[in-house]
Design a protein around this motif. Sequence first.
Motif, PDB file in Angstrom:
ATOM      1  N   ILE A 257       0.907  -1.168   0.078  1.00 37.78           N
ATOM      2  CA  ILE A 257       0.025  -0.246  -0.040  1.00 37.78           C
ATOM      3  C   ILE A 257       0.803   1.236  -0.115  1.00 37.78           C
ATOM      4  O   ILE A 257       0.901   1.985  -0.999  1.00 37.78           O
ATOM      5  CB  ILE A 257      -0.900   0.033   1.331  1.00 37.78           C
TER       6      ILE A 257
ATOM      7  N   ASP B 123       2.393   1.894  -3.233  1.00 35.31           N
ATOM      8  CA  ASP B 123       1.385   2.264  -4.303  1.00 35.31           C
ATOM      9  C   ASP B 123       1.255   3.762  -4.098  1.00 35.31           C
ATOM     10  O   ASP B 123       1.448   4.512  -4.964  1.00 35.31           O
ATOM     11  CB  ASP B 123       0.193   1.589  -4.300  1.00 35.31           C
TER      12      ASP B 123
ATOM     13  N   ALA C 211      -5.585   1.087  -4.293  1.00 34.13           N
ATOM     14  CA  ALA C 211      -5.322   1.418  -3.092  1.00 34.13           C
ATOM     15  C   ALA C 211      -6.829   1.553  -2.165  1.00 34.13           C
ATOM     16  O   ALA C 211      -6.896   1.145  -1.135  1.00 34.13           O
ATOM     17  CB  ALA C 211      -4.203   2.772  -2.835  1.00 34.13           C
TER      18      ALA C 211
END
Lengths: 371, 371
Positions: free
Chosen positions: B175, B178, B189
Amino acid sequence: MIAVMSGSFLQRGEPAIMDKFHRTKAALSSGVDIVLELPYIYAVQNSDLFAQGAVQTLHEIGVSSLCFGSESGDISRFTSSYNVLQQEQPAYQTVLQKNLNLGLSFPEASRHAYQQIGLATSEMDLTKPNNILGFSYVKAILDHNLSIKPLTITRIKSAYHDQAITGSIASATSIRKDLLSKGHISETAVDALPDVTIQQLHTYKKQAGIWHSWEDYFQLIHYRVMTMTKEELAAIHGVDEGLENRIKKTARSATSFYEWINKIKTKRYTWTRLQRIFAHILTSTAKADLQPFINAKTVPYVRLLGMTKTGQSYLNDRKKDMDVPLISTLAGTKNPLLSIEEKASHAYYSIIPGEKKQTLHHQELKPPIII
Amino acid sequence: MIAVMSGSFLQRGEPAIMDKFHRTKAALSSGVDIVLELPYIYAVQNSDLFAQGAVQTLHEIGVSSLCFGSESGDISRFTSSYNVLQQEQPAYQTVLQKNLNLGLSFPEASRHAYQQIGLATSEMDLTKPNNILGFSYVKAILDHNLSIKPLTITRIKSAYHDQAITGSIASATSIRKDLLSKGHISETAVDALPDVTIQQLHTYKKQAGIWHSWEDYFQLIHYRVMTMTKEELAAIHGVDEGLENRIKKTARSATSFYEWINKIKTKRYTWTRLQRIFAHILTSTAKADLQPFINAKTVPYVRLLGMTKTGQSYLNDRKKDMDVPLISTLAGTKNPLLSIEEKASHAYYSIIPGEKKQTLHHQELKPPIII
């Protein structure tokens, strides 16, 4: 003609507007034959230590005379003032100490003490900044009986602290201020600068992306202070009398260098003195680092930044008579003073992004500039 | 439900993507009643010290059970592994030491040692990152016979080190990657994050101008390393076996954090370990700073970051039974561990420009968040 030049940081505690190598090129193109670097620990100091480093460097390189600008312009007044000060030393010291105890800054306290012993007359005013510096040169020569003849030329048309450019003859302060505030070389600045300097200023801005000013270092110095303990801060050269508390306390709310220094400033801690202290924080220059050099009889080495052919042939002759090494590159050289020098240089270039920084900084490892 | 959360820097040595206060709000809005801060010196460490700080904190606050995610998902295997390790300690230590001497990293050396004593089976694989961390929690509980019941839930669908988001259940690593690479919250996300976290990420970026990543600190850390002596560098926690030379040597040519770490990385000095070391350099965390805490029986205080009304009423009851102070603001509180905490916090916020920094950082002096 040999020039001793400050490196990355200047006497008033400021970062040089462009790096020493570009300033060396400008000096060599303007008639100087050899440019030597005044090491950081002498350059970012009060006038006595500044003069000690400069005069010792020139003595090692074998100069016959030394010339400085002054408000007075009369060298005989400097030497006679030296004699007066020798005789009146106790009186001077007493008044100086009394004034320091009253909380005056050193320059102010010293000014009053000079007045007391008659060294602040209109003919020889030892309260003027260039007279003070010049007097320190003369003192450094006479204290050690060096075979150097001091000379002085009168500063005209512009005072050392002048904030605005006054025509074709202007103070360095006013020129820097003009360049940094406008971000380019204005018509006014062009009139006050040699062509070669203008050219180097352009080249440097193209290569580095900036001209250096304290504001560019604000994030770094703020981070540094914030991650130091008070004990670490108190170990830095110049941080005395609990100044670490004041620096820490004001840091939290400061959003610019200018604002921060203004919050710390007192009668005793002048702008210049604080700028020097901040340079020492930025470069991690501790009290202990300076100890070996303060009362040394000579500088530990002479650093050559650049030379002309004439300079080169002089140095070939002179080298064998020198008592200390002549250093022309940092590559492979080791010396406690050079480690301080390296830190100063790293700190100076640290605000330049990425590869530009390396390209510029790499000059430190190359042979001296020859033009 | 009580959560112990890292503050400004995380276990793998990274700066948190947004600050602890915004993460606290997200946690409180997601079902947590009390958020406590794991002090920097426990958070940015290997799993044993990390677990020691977390478990001691939870014990002080009086939890009855502790739950962690793991690849195994079977708590009985953790406790039985603890018993095996107790018995096989000498064999484990011998192999571990042998492998370390061969130049393996600690995780690698430990992995082989676990295999040797039968703790790397498919049922209970102590070479998986979350099993390792979970095992450290269980060890911290059982070593001191604490009255905390350990529980575990199985990590599904995503491995700890997964680099890409794998759907609605994704690793924190993927995460962060990203978010940081795209600079905004992508559709992918959004699927993997609770709404409140998305909201806090937006708010933080608006207030700070950035999400934090190591690259943002490159100029600061590079400057810092360049102005430290090798001796100063060697005094930093984690800088051992001459690593200071390698850090210094690679610094000169590094133009980004990524490039720099890649140049230093060896089998022994993994990316994670180096990131932790760089966090310690950035925050000036010395070996000596940690000494008092490493084998301490308890954390020196519990720091409250935020609570719900339910949490508040629990704490009102609990406070009187605590052996260490419950701290809810840095204003006016003094403690050696808190000075480290303050430095970490200053370093963390230092890359945010001007007044934004102060506004965010000022939260440190305010009472805990209550929602």
